[in-house]
Design an enzyme around this catalytic site. Structure first.
Site, PDB file in Angstrom:
ATOM      1  N   LYS A 187      90.961 -20.249  48.367  1.00  0.00           N
ATOM      2  CA  LYS A 187      92.297 -20.604  48.915  1.00  0.00           C
ATOM      3  C   LYS A 187      93.465 -20.709  47.716  1.00  0.00           C
ATOM      4  O   LYS A 187      92.675 -20.785  46.435  1.00  0.00           O
ATOM      5  CB  LYS A 187      91.680 -22.118  49.334  1.00  0.00           C
TER       6      LYS A 187
ATOM      7  N   SER B 155      84.244 -16.709  40.659  1.00  0.00           N
ATOM      8  CA  SER B 155      83.625 -17.923  39.918  1.00  0.00           C
ATOM      9  C   SER B 155      83.913 -18.793  38.814  1.00  0.00           C
ATOM     10  O   SER B 155      85.220 -17.806  38.306  1.00  0.00           O
ATOM     11  CB  SER B 155      82.479 -18.130  39.440  1.00  0.00           C
ATOM     12  N   GLY B 156      84.748 -20.125  38.925  1.00  0.00           N
ATOM     13  CA  GLY B 156      85.667 -20.797  37.996  1.00  0.00           C
ATOM     14  C   GLY B 156      86.898 -20.198  37.947  1.00  0.00           C
ATOM     15  O   GLY B 156      87.445 -21.047  36.879  1.00  0.00           O
TER      16      GLY B 156
ATOM     17  N   GLY C  57      88.900 -21.687  40.328  1.00  0.00           N
ATOM     18  CA  GLY C  57      89.965 -22.238  41.386  1.00  0.00           C
ATOM     19  C   GLY C  57      89.957 -21.879  42.427  1.00  0.00           C
ATOM     20  O   GLY C  57      91.118 -22.696  42.974  1.00  0.00           O
TER      21      GLY C  57
ATOM     22  N   SER D 168      83.766 -22.526  49.585  1.00  0.00           N
ATOM     23  CA  SER D 168      84.120 -22.137  50.884  1.00  0.00           C
ATOM     24  C   SER D 168      82.793 -20.961  51.482  1.00  0.00           C
ATOM     25  O   SER D 168      82.121 -21.746  53.072  1.00  0.00           O
ATOM     26  CB  SER D 168      84.592 -20.758  51.068  1.00  0.00           C
TER      27      SER D 168
ATOM     28  N   ASP E 169      85.581 -29.932  47.487  1.00  0.00           N
ATOM     29  CA  ASP E 169      86.748 -28.769  48.379  1.00  0.00           C
ATOM     30  C   ASP E 169      85.989 -28.393  49.972  1.00  0.00           C
ATOM     31  O   ASP E 169      86.757 -27.901  50.806  1.00  0.00           O
ATOM     32  CB  ASP E 169      86.663 -27.870  47.322  1.00  0.00           C
TER      33      ASP E 169
END
Length: 290
Positions: free
Chosen positions: A18, A103-104, A106, A112, A144
């Site tokens: 996303k 990873s990391g 955002g 997800s 999220d």
């Protein structure tokens, strides 16, 4: 034939990335969490989850998709365990995660992945708990996760769990990863973070107002790699930061214009062109049976 081949009893499920098209912090809630506003945009690119139900109740992660991440800390394992406990089922599952989302950055990779496990196991274990219940379970795993469970582009408030579906125009993105792993919890405690922005309205967003990302100036000052990527992407458009990570993107109206822009920067910044999705590819997979 791989161990995760569909012929071996495996099913295959998408876990899309996303973007946050903006991200504001409008204050602090009574529970101590920050009050946020954002728009979540689903992408047509992301990780892949492979699942194979087990009759013995064991939940296993096969492979090491994120080096150094203990199985007990992996959101896909925690999601399966949570669902197993909530539904009081004896079924188990083997899980393979094919990681593409860094990873990391955002981009919502872990969230997800967890949401896909919840939705797919609800189907495979024949639980039929419903989207609302699964979104509530997902919220206990991360702020999220609910938007990925519901799978729709959304205007979000609260800690990100208050979701209003929103129709977004077709768009393409040049997506770049500076390679910086951002610790979200630490970033929220940064002294220079703006925590009292005036609340935005849907009309502000639709009009094209620049609503910004509260974490962008902080990361650009603290991380030279992020600032360097912004400098390069600024040659082809207006770069933005997504979420609380280091991922940067520039939006374009057509795939052709995005690909032309990427061609100008790809030798200096590792990047890819991804499409904005009208809804999560996971919903299509669920309708098709995986």
């Amino acid at each position: 034939m791989s161990d995760a081949d569909p012929a071996g009893g495996w099913s295959i499920w998408p876990a899309p990335a996303k973007l946050n098209l903006f991200l504001r912090i409008t204050g602090r809630r009574e529970d101590g969490y920050h009050a946020l506003q954002t728009v979540f945009r689903m992408l047509d690119w992301g990780d892949t989850i492979r699942l194979r139900p087990r009759a013995d109740g064991r939940i296993r992660r096969i492979g090491d998709s994120v080096p150094g991440l203990a199985e007990a800390d992996d959101l896909v394992i925690r999601a399966a365990q949570l669902l197993q406990k909530e539904a009081n089922v004896s079924s188990g599952v083997d899980i393979v995660v094919e990681k593409r989302i860094p990873s990391g950055a955002g981009l919502g990779g872990g969230s997800s992945d967890a949401a896909t496990v919840l939705r797919a196991l609800d189907r495979l274990w024949q639980l039929d708990l419903g989207e609302g219940c699964l979104a509530a379970l997902g919220l206990t795993l991360g702020a999220d996760v609910p938007v990925f469970v519901r799978g729709r582009n959304a205007w979000a408030e609260g800690v990100g769990e208050s979701l209003l579906p929103i129709d977004l125009p077709s768009a393409w993105y040049v997506l770049a990863d500076p390679g910086v792993h951002v610790n979200t919890a630490g970033l929220f405690h940064t002294p220079e973070l703006t925590r009292n922005a005036a609340p935005a309205t849907m009309a502000d967003f639709v009009s094209g107002a620049s609503l910004g990302n509260a974490f962008e100036p902080v990361l650009r000052r603290r991380e030279p790699a992020v600032e360097a990527v912004f400098d390069v992407l600024a040659e082809v458009g207006t770069p933005r930061l997504t979420g609380t990570g280091s991922g940067c993107f520039v939006e374009f109206a057509t795939r052709e214009s995005a690909e032309a822009a990427q061609a100008q920067v790809t030798s200096r910044v590792p990047s890819r062109v991804v499409g904005g999705a009208a809804r999560s590819p996971l919903l299509d997979a669920l309708e098709a049976g995986g």
